[in-house]
Enzyme design. Structure first.
Site, PDB file in Angstrom:
ATOM      1  N   HIS A 123       0.859  -1.176   0.000  1.00  0.00           N
ATOM      2  CA  HIS A 123       0.000   0.000   0.000  1.00  0.00           C
ATOM      3  C   HIS A 123       0.903   1.236   0.000  1.00  0.00           C
ATOM      4  O   HIS A 123       1.161   1.805   1.054  1.00  0.00           O
ATOM      5  CB  HIS A 123      -0.918  -0.006   1.222  1.00  0.00           C
ATOM      6  CG  HIS A 123      -1.946   1.073   1.195  1.00  0.00           C
ATOM      7  ND1 HIS A 123      -3.155   0.963   1.851  1.00  0.00           N
ATOM      8  CD2 HIS A 123      -1.957   2.291   0.607  1.00  0.00           C
ATOM      9  CE1 HIS A 123      -3.858   2.067   1.653  1.00  0.00           C
ATOM     10  NE2 HIS A 123      -3.151   2.890   0.910  1.00  0.00           N
ATOM     11  N   HIS A 135      -7.092  -5.817   7.438  1.00  0.00           N
ATOM     12  CA  HIS A 135      -6.792  -4.768   8.412  1.00  0.00           C
ATOM     13  C   HIS A 135      -6.961  -5.275   9.833  1.00  0.00           C
ATOM     14  O   HIS A 135      -8.046  -5.647  10.263  1.00  0.00           O
ATOM     15  CB  HIS A 135      -7.607  -3.474   8.225  1.00  0.00           C
ATOM     16  CG  HIS A 135      -6.905  -2.315   8.874  1.00  0.00           C
ATOM     17  ND1 HIS A 135      -5.992  -1.522   8.221  1.00  0.00           N
ATOM     18  CD2 HIS A 135      -6.939  -1.861  10.146  1.00  0.00           C
ATOM     19  CE1 HIS A 135      -5.511  -0.608   9.068  1.00  0.00           C
ATOM     20  NE2 HIS A 135      -6.056  -0.798  10.232  1.00  0.00           N
ATOM     21  N   GLU A 176      -2.540  -1.628  -3.227  1.00  0.00           N
ATOM     22  CA  GLU A 176      -3.646  -0.904  -2.614  1.00  0.00           C
ATOM     23  C   GLU A 176      -3.377   0.593  -2.645  1.00  0.00           C
ATOM     24  O   GLU A 176      -2.214   1.025  -2.548  1.00  0.00           O
ATOM     25  CB  GLU A 176      -3.807  -1.325  -1.147  1.00  0.00           C
ATOM     26  CG  GLU A 176      -4.063  -2.796  -0.962  1.00  0.00           C
ATOM     27  CD  GLU A 176      -4.273  -3.159   0.486  1.00  0.00           C
ATOM     28  OE1 GLU A 176      -3.702  -2.508   1.363  1.00  0.00           O
ATOM     29  OE2 GLU A 176      -5.033  -4.117   0.743  1.00  0.00           O
TER      30      GLU A 176
END
Ligand SMILES: CC(=O)[C@@H](O)[C@H](O)COP(=O)(O)O
Ligand SMILES: NCC(=O)COP(=O)(O)O
Length: 246
Positions: free
Chosen positions: A43, A197, A76
């Site tokens: 990410h 997450h 991401e």
């Protein structure tokens, strides 16, 4: 079988504390894949606090040149033009659209798809033209899963931060049932289901027992911390053992 995709952000965070390439992000990816991880996630944030753009290029090159079969590479991020160029250059198997602002400490919510419908549909179409699978990061809300199907997404990623927060609370099963309803709405709309997450060795198996058709979990923070205890090889195998309990 649910794919374990290891998020290398926190490896990059440690690497960035010194002007030396250690720990190596690509080197840790190789160890994780050798241990049985099915994918790699990064990410890259605009401030490059951890995963840098250069890491994404190096990972893409390494995965393409050193692995015969395609490895699930998942990038991401918020689909800014800079992010879209990085994705166009590195051609990941999957792109996960996340609504984070540049100054957010971490991801803490899913998309309000209906408010961003036109923008997201255009982004999805551009990514499909590059043969990328598109996953949309969403909260546990069945209506949002339906909206994800309306914009042409291939998968949703369930934001599991609230699941982590409730895991030791009395309302855990009520919260989990809303995640399951969201996953059912996604499945019934023809969408795949990812999750991520704050998943960890305590909460992962229970989540997958409730939603066994989960296609992929992407795990970084807790798994990297566990690797300080068990080594990366040992941590990957511990998470794979939790996935196998579903
Ligand atoms: C989208 C999500 O929940 C995570 O993938 C995110 O990458 C975490 O970001 P940090 O590693 O910057 O906390
Ligand atoms: N999409 C979730 C992810 O990639 C890693 O999240 P975390 O395990 O670092 O919280």
């Amino acid at each position: 079988m649910t794919v374990l995709s290891i998020n290398l952000n926190k490896v990059a965070l440690l690497r960035n504390q010194r002007d030396i390439d250690y720990p190596s992000v690509t080197g840790m990816a190789k160890i994780a894949l050798a241990a049985g991880a099915g994918g790699i996630t990064v990410h890259p944030r605009p401030d490059q606090r951890h995963t840098r753009k250069s890491d994404v290029y190096e990972l893409s090159k390494m995965l393409r040149e050193e692995y015969g079969a395609p490895i699930e590479f998942n990038i991401e991020g918020n689909p800014t033009e800079e992010f879209m160029q990085l994705v166009a250059d590195t051609k990941p198997e999957q792109v996960t659209l996340v609504p984070d602002d540049p100054d957010q400490n971490t991801s803490d919510h899913g998309w309000d798809i209906r408010t961003n419908k036109d923008r997201l549909k255009e982004i999805v179409d551009r990514l499909h033209a590059q043969n990328a699978r598109v996953s949309v990061f969403i909260d546990h809300d069945p209506d949002v899963a339906l909206a994800a199907a309306e914009i042409g997404a291939d998968r949703v990623e369930l934001y599991t931060g609230p699941y982590y927060e409730c895991f030791f609370r009395d309302d855990r099963e009520q919260v989990l049932s809303l995640y399951k309803s969201t996953a059912i709405a996604a499945r019934d709309s023809g969408l795949g289901v990812n999750a991520g997450h704050d998943l960890n060795l305590d909460n992962l198996a229970h989540f997958l027992q409730a939603i066994p058709w989960t296609d992929e979990v992407s795990i970084g923070h807790a798994l990297t911390a566990d690797a300080l205890i068990y080594g990366m090889d040992g941590a990957i195998k511990a998470y794979l053992a939790e996935i196998a309990k579903k």
